[in-house]
Structure formats: C-alpha cells, structure tokens
Design a protein around this motif. Structure first.
Motif, mmCIF file in Angstrom:
data_model
loop_
_atom_site.group_PDB
_atom_site.id
_atom_site.type_symbol
_atom_site.label_atom_id
_atom_site.label_comp_id
_atom_site.label_asym_id
_atom_site.label_seq_id
_atom_site.Cartn_x
_atom_site.Cartn_y
_atom_site.Cartn_z
ATOM 1 N N SER A 10 -12.341 -31.124 -27.588
ATOM 2 C CA SER A 10 -12.953 -29.911 -26.902
ATOM 3 C C SER A 10 -13.312 -29.196 -28.349
ATOM 4 C CB SER A 10 -12.254 -29.142 -25.931
ATOM 5 O OG SER A 10 -12.731 -27.975 -25.782
ATOM 6 N N ALA A 11 -12.537 -29.015 -29.125
ATOM 7 C CA ALA A 11 -12.965 -28.323 -30.308
ATOM 8 C C ALA A 11 -13.825 -28.916 -31.391
ATOM 9 C CB ALA A 11 -11.576 -27.967 -31.305
ATOM 10 N N CYS A 12 -13.558 -30.225 -31.358
ATOM 11 C CA CYS A 12 -14.636 -31.137 -32.074
ATOM 12 C C CYS A 12 -16.181 -30.987 -31.563
ATOM 13 C CB CYS A 12 -14.185 -32.677 -32.102
ATOM 14 S SG CYS A 12 -15.057 -33.625 -33.175
ATOM 15 N N LYS A 13 -16.115 -30.998 -30.294
ATOM 16 C CA LYS A 13 -17.645 -30.746 -29.600
ATOM 17 C C LYS A 13 -18.368 -29.365 -29.904
ATOM 18 C CE LYS A 13 -20.928 -32.229 -26.883
ATOM 19 N NZ LYS A 13 -21.908 -33.272 -27.438
ATOM 20 N N ARG A 14 -17.332 -28.527 -29.937
ATOM 21 C CA ARG A 14 -17.791 -27.094 -30.307
ATOM 22 C C ARG A 14 -18.394 -27.026 -31.689
ATOM 23 N NH1 ARG A 14 -16.812 -22.208 -27.569
ATOM 24 N NH2 ARG A 14 -15.372 -23.403 -26.151
ATOM 25 N N PHE A 15 -17.738 -27.505 -32.924
ATOM 26 C CA PHE A 15 -17.900 -27.658 -33.991
ATOM 27 C C PHE A 15 -19.339 -28.534 -34.066
ATOM 28 C CE2 PHE A 15 -13.875 -26.284 -35.067
ATOM 29 C CZ PHE A 15 -14.167 -25.448 -35.855
ATOM 30 N N GLU A 16 -19.612 -29.505 -33.410
ATOM 31 C CA GLU A 16 -20.577 -30.348 -33.457
ATOM 32 C C GLU A 16 -21.925 -29.766 -32.806
ATOM 33 O OE1 GLU A 16 -21.818 -34.691 -31.267
ATOM 34 O OE2 GLU A 16 -19.998 -34.132 -31.214
ATOM 35 N N ASN A 17 -21.790 -29.071 -31.821
ATOM 36 C CA ASN A 17 -22.895 -28.301 -31.495
ATOM 37 C C ASN A 17 -23.299 -27.410 -32.432
ATOM 38 O OD1 ASN A 17 -22.754 -29.582 -28.854
ATOM 39 N ND2 ASN A 17 -21.500 -28.088 -27.881
ATOM 40 N N TYR A 18 -22.272 -26.436 -33.238
ATOM 41 C CA TYR A 18 -22.613 -25.646 -34.093
ATOM 42 C C TYR A 18 -23.578 -26.150 -35.317
ATOM 43 C CZ TYR A 18 -21.880 -22.372 -38.066
ATOM 44 O OH TYR A 18 -22.140 -21.525 -39.082
ATOM 45 N N PHE A 19 -23.172 -27.720 -35.829
ATOM 46 C CA PHE A 19 -23.701 -28.203 -36.890
ATOM 47 C C PHE A 19 -25.141 -28.589 -36.528
ATOM 48 C CE2 PHE A 19 -19.111 -29.539 -38.128
ATOM 49 C CZ PHE A 19 -19.054 -28.332 -38.939
ATOM 50 N N LYS A 20 -25.054 -29.139 -35.063
ATOM 51 C CA LYS A 20 -26.710 -29.529 -34.851
ATOM 52 C C LYS A 20 -27.378 -28.407 -34.423
ATOM 53 C CE LYS A 20 -25.150 -34.171 -32.994
ATOM 54 N NZ LYS A 20 -25.098 -35.187 -31.969
ATOM 55 N N ARG A 21 -26.946 -27.222 -33.954
ATOM 56 C CA ARG A 21 -27.825 -26.174 -33.535
ATOM 57 C C ARG A 21 -28.513 -25.637 -34.836
ATOM 58 N NH1 ARG A 21 -25.876 -21.477 -32.756
ATOM 59 N NH2 ARG A 21 -23.972 -22.245 -32.098
ATOM 60 N N LEU A 22 -27.749 -25.643 -36.175
ATOM 61 C CA LEU A 22 -28.027 -25.034 -37.163
ATOM 62 C C LEU A 22 -28.380 -25.933 -38.317
ATOM 63 C CD1 LEU A 22 -25.535 -22.071 -37.687
ATOM 64 C CD2 LEU A 22 -27.606 -22.148 -36.762
ATOM 65 N N LEU A 60 -29.089 -25.631 -41.834
ATOM 66 C CA LEU A 60 -27.869 -25.388 -43.062
ATOM 67 C C LEU A 60 -27.393 -26.729 -43.349
ATOM 68 C CD1 LEU A 60 -26.448 -22.115 -41.373
ATOM 69 C CD2 LEU A 60 -28.168 -22.232 -43.106
ATOM 70 N N PHE A 61 -27.486 -27.653 -42.761
ATOM 71 C CA PHE A 61 -26.746 -28.776 -42.817
ATOM 72 C C PHE A 61 -27.749 -30.046 -43.089
ATOM 73 C CE2 PHE A 61 -24.231 -26.059 -40.566
ATOM 74 C CZ PHE A 61 -22.790 -26.033 -41.130
ATOM 75 N N ASN A 62 -27.804 -30.730 -44.264
ATOM 76 C CA ASN A 62 -28.657 -31.757 -44.533
ATOM 77 C C ASN A 62 -27.773 -33.133 -44.084
ATOM 78 O OD1 ASN A 62 -30.108 -34.030 -45.667
ATOM 79 N ND2 ASN A 62 -31.404 -32.920 -46.805
ATOM 80 N N PHE A 117 -19.078 -31.411 -47.224
ATOM 81 C CA PHE A 117 -20.055 -30.149 -46.605
ATOM 82 C C PHE A 117 -19.417 -29.016 -46.707
ATOM 83 C CE2 PHE A 117 -18.036 -31.641 -42.840
ATOM 84 C CZ PHE A 117 -17.843 -30.473 -42.013
ATOM 85 N N THR A 118 -20.101 -27.945 -47.057
ATOM 86 C CA THR A 118 -19.435 -26.541 -46.926
ATOM 87 C C THR A 118 -19.603 -25.778 -45.564
ATOM 88 O OG1 THR A 118 -21.437 -25.761 -47.991
ATOM 89 C CG2 THR A 118 -19.475 -26.503 -49.254
ATOM 90 N N VAL A 119 -18.560 -25.224 -45.242
ATOM 91 C CA VAL A 119 -18.998 -24.292 -43.912
ATOM 92 C C VAL A 119 -18.731 -22.870 -44.445
ATOM 93 C CG1 VAL A 119 -18.100 -23.708 -41.492
ATOM 94 C CG2 VAL A 119 -18.348 -26.236 -42.507
ATOM 95 N N ASP A 120 -19.447 -21.924 -44.121
ATOM 96 C CA ASP A 120 -19.362 -20.425 -44.192
ATOM 97 C C ASP A 120 -18.276 -19.777 -43.226
ATOM 98 O OD1 ASP A 120 -19.495 -17.556 -44.510
ATOM 99 O OD2 ASP A 120 -21.267 -17.836 -45.961
ATOM 100 N N TYR A 121 -17.093 -19.441 -43.375
ATOM 101 C CA TYR A 121 -16.172 -19.020 -42.793
ATOM 102 C C TYR A 121 -16.710 -17.955 -41.761
ATOM 103 C CZ TYR A 121 -11.846 -17.033 -41.095
ATOM 104 O OH TYR A 121 -10.920 -16.480 -40.506
#
Length: 216
Positions: free
Chosen positions: A97-109, A112-114, A124-128
């Motif tokens: 569940s947590a993994c899917k949430r982060f996955e959605n975040y990375f794909k939606r933005l 910011l992520f190549n 890769f880096t994530v801005d906290y």
C-alpha cells in the motif's frame, strides 16, 4: 608503486590482442582454435541480454530472466527481494500500500524524475518537504513525518522499490513497443539492479514532549 584500486563491482574485462604474425602453421592453428573458443564464449555471454530497441553507446545490457508473450502483463514488483528479502510481499499489505502511494507520486511527477537516467545511475533524490506537501501525503502529513523518523530505513526501502517498479514499467513498455515494431511474439523480462532513494531537505519534526524529556 601505488596500490591498485579495488572496485565494489565487477568491471568490463578487456582482453589484449595477441600478435599473430607468426608464419608457423601449428601456431596459426592454435590461434584459430583460440579465436573459435573466444567467439563461442562471447556468443554465450551475450545471449541473455536485452536486444530489443535501438542500441546506443550508453545502453546498459542487463540480464534476461525469462520471456513472456507480447500481449501479457508481467508480474509487478519483480525487485521485491532486492529490498525485502526476509519478507513475503503477500504477508503484509501495508508495504504494498505504501509502495503504491510512492509509485503514484513518482509517475505523476514525471518531470522531476527521469526514469532512464535513474536506471543508469541506480539512485534518485526525493525532496522531503515537497513530498509531504503533495496530495498523496498531505492529509496524513504528521503520520508520514513520524514514519520518516521512526521507520526511516524501511521507508527508504519502500521508496526504492516504488522507483524500481517505475523504471521496470518503463523498460518493459520500451521492450514491448520494440517487439511490436519488429513483429516479435515475446518480450524479455529484464532484471534491473537495486535502485537507492536519497532524501534532501530532510528536517524531521521534534515533538515538544521529546524536547522536555531531553532537558529534564
């Protein structure tokens, strides 16, 4: 003499070419035999690598674990064991569940992520601060802030796995498109190495009760 550098990973092995200007027939036969063995060895070593799509000097050849039909969807989170080797992914749904949430975040933005660059760099880096203000995390900001303090290592692994899936999805889609264009019936399942997450602007919240406890 300076000591040789030791690298944490295996580098490409380059073999020096031998001088074959000798006119001796037996020497030529031996060289031909060696060349045949090298060619055979090279054929074996390069058989299980991805070859779909246009190759460039920056293309990383990765091992193929298996093939699936071009119409099939591969299993998700093939990199699970790289991050949670001691946990069965079906035993605790909270990880997924947590993994899917982060996955959605990375794909939606995606801006910011190549994903291609991340695949090659393996981090890769994530801005906290930016992360906690996103719609995926803002409703439970305090809970996520606490988790980053109390379960930091676990969350870093979860983020790494989520990005690993994003990179895997993009790589699978590239191979699928290449297979369709070339009229192949199967696509390779690529084994992508572990990808590490790094936090920037990390300023964990210190609760007032913890400050009082420290000074008493």
């Amino acid at each position: 003499m300076s000591p040789k550098k030791k690298y944490p990973y295996r580098r490409f092995n380059y073999k020096k070419k031998k001088n074959t200007d000798n006119n001796n027939n037996s020497s030529n036969n031996n060289n031909n035999s060696k060349n045949d063995k090298r060619a055979s060895s090279s054929s074996v070593q390069t058989h299980n690598v991805s070859s779909i799509g246009k190759a460039t000097s920056m293309t990383v050849q990765l091992p193929i674990t298996s093939f699936i039909d071009v119409t099939q969807q591969p299993a998700r989170y093939r990199g699970w064991s790289l991050y949670f080797s001691d946990i069965n992914k079906d035993d605790d749904p909270t990880y997924l569940s947590a993994c899917k949430r982060f996955e959605n975040y990375f794909k939606r933005l995606r801006q910011l992520f190549n994903f291609r660059e991340i695949e090659q760099q393996q981090f890769f880096t994530v801005d906290y601060k930016q992360l906690l203000l996103d719609q995926e995390f803002l409703p439970n900001e305090s809970m996520w802030a606490d988790l980053f303090v109390d379960e930091n290592e676990t969350l870093m692994r979860v983020m790494g796995l989520a990005m690993h899936q994003c990179v895997t999805d993009e790589r699978d889609e590239r191979d699928r498109q290449g297979a369709l264009e070339a009229k192949y019936q199967a696509i390779p399942l690529i084994t992508i190495p572990i990808i590490y997450a790094r936090l920037i602007n990390y300023t964990p919240i210190v609760h007032l009760k913890d400050v009082k406890a420290k000074f008493h």
